[in-house]
Design a protein around this motif. Sequence first.
Motif, PDB file in Angstrom:
ATOM      1  N   LYS A   6       0.818  -1.218   0.000  1.00  0.00           N
ATOM      2  CA  LYS A   6       0.000   0.000   0.000  1.00  0.00           C
ATOM      3  C   LYS A   6       0.852   1.269   0.000  1.00  0.00           C
ATOM      4  O   LYS A   6       0.669   2.151  -0.821  1.00  0.00           O
ATOM      5  CB  LYS A   6      -0.924   0.002   1.226  1.00  0.00           C
ATOM      6  N   ASP A   7       1.804   1.330   0.955  1.00  0.00           N
ATOM      7  CA  ASP A   7       2.496   2.601   1.138  1.00  0.00           C
ATOM      8  C   ASP A   7       3.810   2.354   1.907  1.00  0.00           C
ATOM      9  O   ASP A   7       3.775   1.999   3.091  1.00  0.00           O
ATOM     10  CB  ASP A   7       1.549   3.507   1.960  1.00  0.00           C
ATOM     11  N   LEU A   8       4.935   2.567   1.222  1.00  0.00           N
ATOM     12  CA  LEU A   8       6.226   2.281   1.864  1.00  0.00           C
ATOM     13  C   LEU A   8       6.512   3.195   3.052  1.00  0.00           C
ATOM     14  O   LEU A   8       7.300   2.853   3.931  1.00  0.00           O
ATOM     15  CB  LEU A   8       7.358   2.423   0.844  1.00  0.00           C
ATOM     16  N   SER A   9       5.820   4.347   3.113  1.00  0.00           N
ATOM     17  CA  SER A   9       6.109   5.246   4.234  1.00  0.00           C
ATOM     18  C   SER A   9       5.582   4.679   5.563  1.00  0.00           C
ATOM     19  O   SER A   9       5.878   5.201   6.627  1.00  0.00           O
ATOM     20  CB  SER A   9       5.517   6.638   3.974  1.00  0.00           C
ATOM     21  N   LEU A  10       4.812   3.581   5.487  1.00  0.00           N
ATOM     22  CA  LEU A  10       4.324   2.944   6.733  1.00  0.00           C
ATOM     23  C   LEU A  10       5.404   2.060   7.374  1.00  0.00           C
ATOM     24  O   LEU A  10       5.218   1.539   8.473  1.00  0.00           O
ATOM     25  CB  LEU A  10       3.094   2.074   6.442  1.00  0.00           C
ATOM     26  N   ALA A  11       6.529   1.886   6.661  1.00  0.00           N
ATOM     27  CA  ALA A  11       7.538   0.914   7.099  1.00  0.00           C
ATOM     28  C   ALA A  11       8.056   1.126   8.534  1.00  0.00           C
ATOM     29  O   ALA A  11       8.170   0.150   9.285  1.00  0.00           O
ATOM     30  CB  ALA A  11       8.697   0.886   6.106  1.00  0.00           C
ATOM     31  N   PRO A  12       8.359   2.368   8.967  1.00  0.00           N
ATOM     32  CA  PRO A  12       8.925   2.508  10.323  1.00  0.00           C
ATOM     33  C   PRO A  12       8.018   1.917  11.408  1.00  0.00           C
ATOM     34  O   PRO A  12       8.482   1.248  12.337  1.00  0.00           O
ATOM     35  CB  PRO A  12       9.086   4.020  10.484  1.00  0.00           C
ATOM     36  N   MET A  13       6.691   2.131  11.285  1.00  0.00           N
ATOM     37  CA  MET A  13       5.785   1.552  12.285  1.00  0.00           C
ATOM     38  C   MET A  13       5.775   0.025  12.171  1.00  0.00           C
ATOM     39  O   MET A  13       5.735  -0.688  13.173  1.00  0.00           O
ATOM     40  CB  MET A  13       4.364   2.121  12.100  1.00  0.00           C
ATOM     41  N   GLY A  14       5.846  -0.469  10.931  1.00  0.00           N
ATOM     42  CA  GLY A  14       5.900  -1.920  10.719  1.00  0.00           C
ATOM     43  C   GLY A  14       7.115  -2.529  11.400  1.00  0.00           C
ATOM     44  O   GLY A  14       7.021  -3.572  12.057  1.00  0.00           O
ATOM     45  N   VAL A  15       8.256  -1.858  11.277  1.00  0.00           N
ATOM     46  CA  VAL A  15       9.483  -2.384  11.897  1.00  0.00           C
ATOM     47  C   VAL A  15       9.300  -2.466  13.417  1.00  0.00           C
ATOM     48  O   VAL A  15       9.627  -3.470  14.061  1.00  0.00           O
ATOM     49  CB  VAL A  15      10.701  -1.487  11.550  1.00  0.00           C
ATOM     50  N   LYS A  16       8.719  -1.404  13.988  1.00  0.00           N
ATOM     51  CA  LYS A  16       8.513  -1.399  15.452  1.00  0.00           C
ATOM     52  C   LYS A  16       7.603  -2.550  15.863  1.00  0.00           C
ATOM     53  O   LYS A  16       7.838  -3.235  16.862  1.00  0.00           O
ATOM     54  CB  LYS A  16       7.852  -0.086  15.886  1.00  0.00           C
ATOM     55  N   ARG A  17       6.543  -2.767  15.099  1.00  0.00           N
ATOM     56  CA  ARG A  17       5.581  -3.808  15.488  1.00  0.00           C
ATOM     57  C   ARG A  17       6.146  -5.219  15.267  1.00  0.00           C
ATOM     58  O   ARG A  17       5.860  -6.135  16.034  1.00  0.00           O
ATOM     59  CB  ARG A  17       4.253  -3.613  14.751  1.00  0.00           C
ATOM     60  N   ILE A  18       6.973  -5.371  14.225  1.00  0.00           N
ATOM     61  CA  ILE A  18       7.600  -6.690  13.995  1.00  0.00           C
ATOM     62  C   ILE A  18       8.554  -6.996  15.155  1.00  0.00           C
ATOM     63  O   ILE A  18       8.606  -8.109  15.681  1.00  0.00           O
ATOM     64  CB  ILE A  18       8.356  -6.695  12.635  1.00  0.00           C
ATOM     65  N   THR A  19       9.268  -5.970  15.604  1.00  0.00           N
ATOM     66  CA  THR A  19      10.206  -6.136  16.717  1.00  0.00           C
ATOM     67  C   THR A  19       9.447  -6.466  18.008  1.00  0.00           C
ATOM     68  O   THR A  19       9.867  -7.292  18.817  1.00  0.00           O
ATOM     69  CB  THR A  19      11.027  -4.837  16.901  1.00  0.00           C
ATOM     70  N   TRP A  20       8.295  -5.842  18.181  1.00  0.00           N
ATOM     71  CA  TRP A  20       7.473  -6.103  19.374  1.00  0.00           C
ATOM     72  C   TRP A  20       7.002  -7.569  19.382  1.00  0.00           C
ATOM     73  O   TRP A  20       7.078  -8.260  20.402  1.00  0.00           O
ATOM     74  CB  TRP A  20       6.272  -5.146  19.390  1.00  0.00           C
ATOM     75  N   ALA A  21       6.547  -8.055  18.222  1.00  0.00           N
ATOM     76  CA  ALA A  21       6.089  -9.452  18.136  1.00  0.00           C
ATOM     77  C   ALA A  21       7.252 -10.404  18.430  1.00  0.00           C
ATOM     78  O   ALA A  21       7.065 -11.446  19.085  1.00  0.00           O
ATOM     79  CB  ALA A  21       5.506  -9.729  16.747  1.00  0.00           C
ATOM     80  N   GLU A  22       8.429 -10.040  17.990  1.00  0.00           N
ATOM     81  CA  GLU A  22       9.593 -10.919  18.155  1.00  0.00           C
ATOM     82  C   GLU A  22       9.866 -11.242  19.618  1.00  0.00           C
ATOM     83  O   GLU A  22      10.299 -12.348  19.958  1.00  0.00           O
ATOM     84  CB  GLU A  22      10.818 -10.251  17.494  1.00  0.00           C
TER      85      GLU A  22
END
Length: 418
Positions: A6-22
């Motif tokens: 959808k939108d590459l500018s959403l990536a920083p939040m995605g990184v934070k949430r992937i790290t949280w799930a980890e």
Amino acid sequence: MNYDVKDLSLAPMGVKRITWAERDMPVLRSIRERFARELPLKGLKVSCCLHVTTETANLLLTLKAGGADVVICASNPLSTQDDTAAALVQKYGIPVFAIKGEDNDTYYRHLNAALDHQPQMTMDDGADLVSMILTKRKELTAGIIGSLEETTTGVIRLRAMEKQGVLTLPVVAINDTPTKHFFDNRYGTGQSTLDGVMRATNFLFAGQYVVVGGYGWCGRGIASRARGMGAKVIVTEIDPLKALEATMDGFEVMPMDQAAPIGDLFITATGDIHVIRLEHMQVMKSGAILCNSGHFNVEIDLDALGKAATGHQVVRDFVEAYTLPDGRVINILADGRLVNISAAEGHPACVMDMSFANQALMSEWLVQKKGTLENKVYDIPTEIDEHISKLKLATMNVTIDTMTPEQQKYLNGWEMGT
Ligand code: ADE
């Protein structure tokens, strides 16, 4: 790199949430660390069709750490987390073909894009990649070592293919192993389904009638969690054994036509088609809420509702209110698609840890078994299941007893009675 998000500018939040799930995926982490040292998937092209969530991102990073060249498309048009998809592309260099809310044509275009990767292994949640390979992309079969299937519905489809003699690949039924369905289907679906309903509607479970269609592992989880929240739970079933189990678990069991006028909230989790039909909706209370947690959006007969209704409108995110000719309103959540992953975030990382540990270890197993497997549905070896249970218990600081030699001897013998 080819991708469609959808939108590459959403990536920083995605990184934070992937790290949280980890944080909550220690078993997968330990596999990823070993994979990074041993590279068991070196150079392997893998195409995945999974829900694009933060938990799945951690699986993809594990496969990548093992040396795999991975791409992913969504396994449901509504389940993609757009920030996760953006992060996978931008930060982790993994091609993603998935946009939340994509239409059916885009969904299938994305499936094809994932298959254009010329996979040597596929990973499905619902058997869509394997179905497409068997029907429209047969040329890929020769290059594929095997496929892994995550969910109940997918395994049912694959077993049907095997029975009809059309399965041309070895596949592994990840869903059927206990460290998957005891936890993911029961506690994961149980909790995340209620979460989806609450986020979409702000529904109060306490004191209300909740009708759960199906008492498989998902239905069991949903029913017990709804009871835990104070709901009066009714179960519907077609299987006498499961109906008996639900009865002795303390739930009311009755056919859907009897439950229909009683329920405030209806949740289907049967895997079958048209569990809630127009004849049921026609006797429901005005304002009843209907949703589905089964893999496909077939459990509620939405076509019939659409035809019978005088109109429908979106009244909140993921809530569509249909008005019937007599003025009654039937609310449908998330278009009848998986409510837990459309309106909430899917299963918590803590259970996906085990499901995806199975996926990662079985991808390694498929590589080790390359060329020796038949075109059939394989179960996961018991040792892998035991290994994952032990690792998970250790991460939860739970220790257990070990059998004494006397106990081992007793269990291996038959001579000693009372
Ligand atoms: N299926 C259900 N919940 C999920 C999640 N969080 N990630 C991936 N697949 C899922």
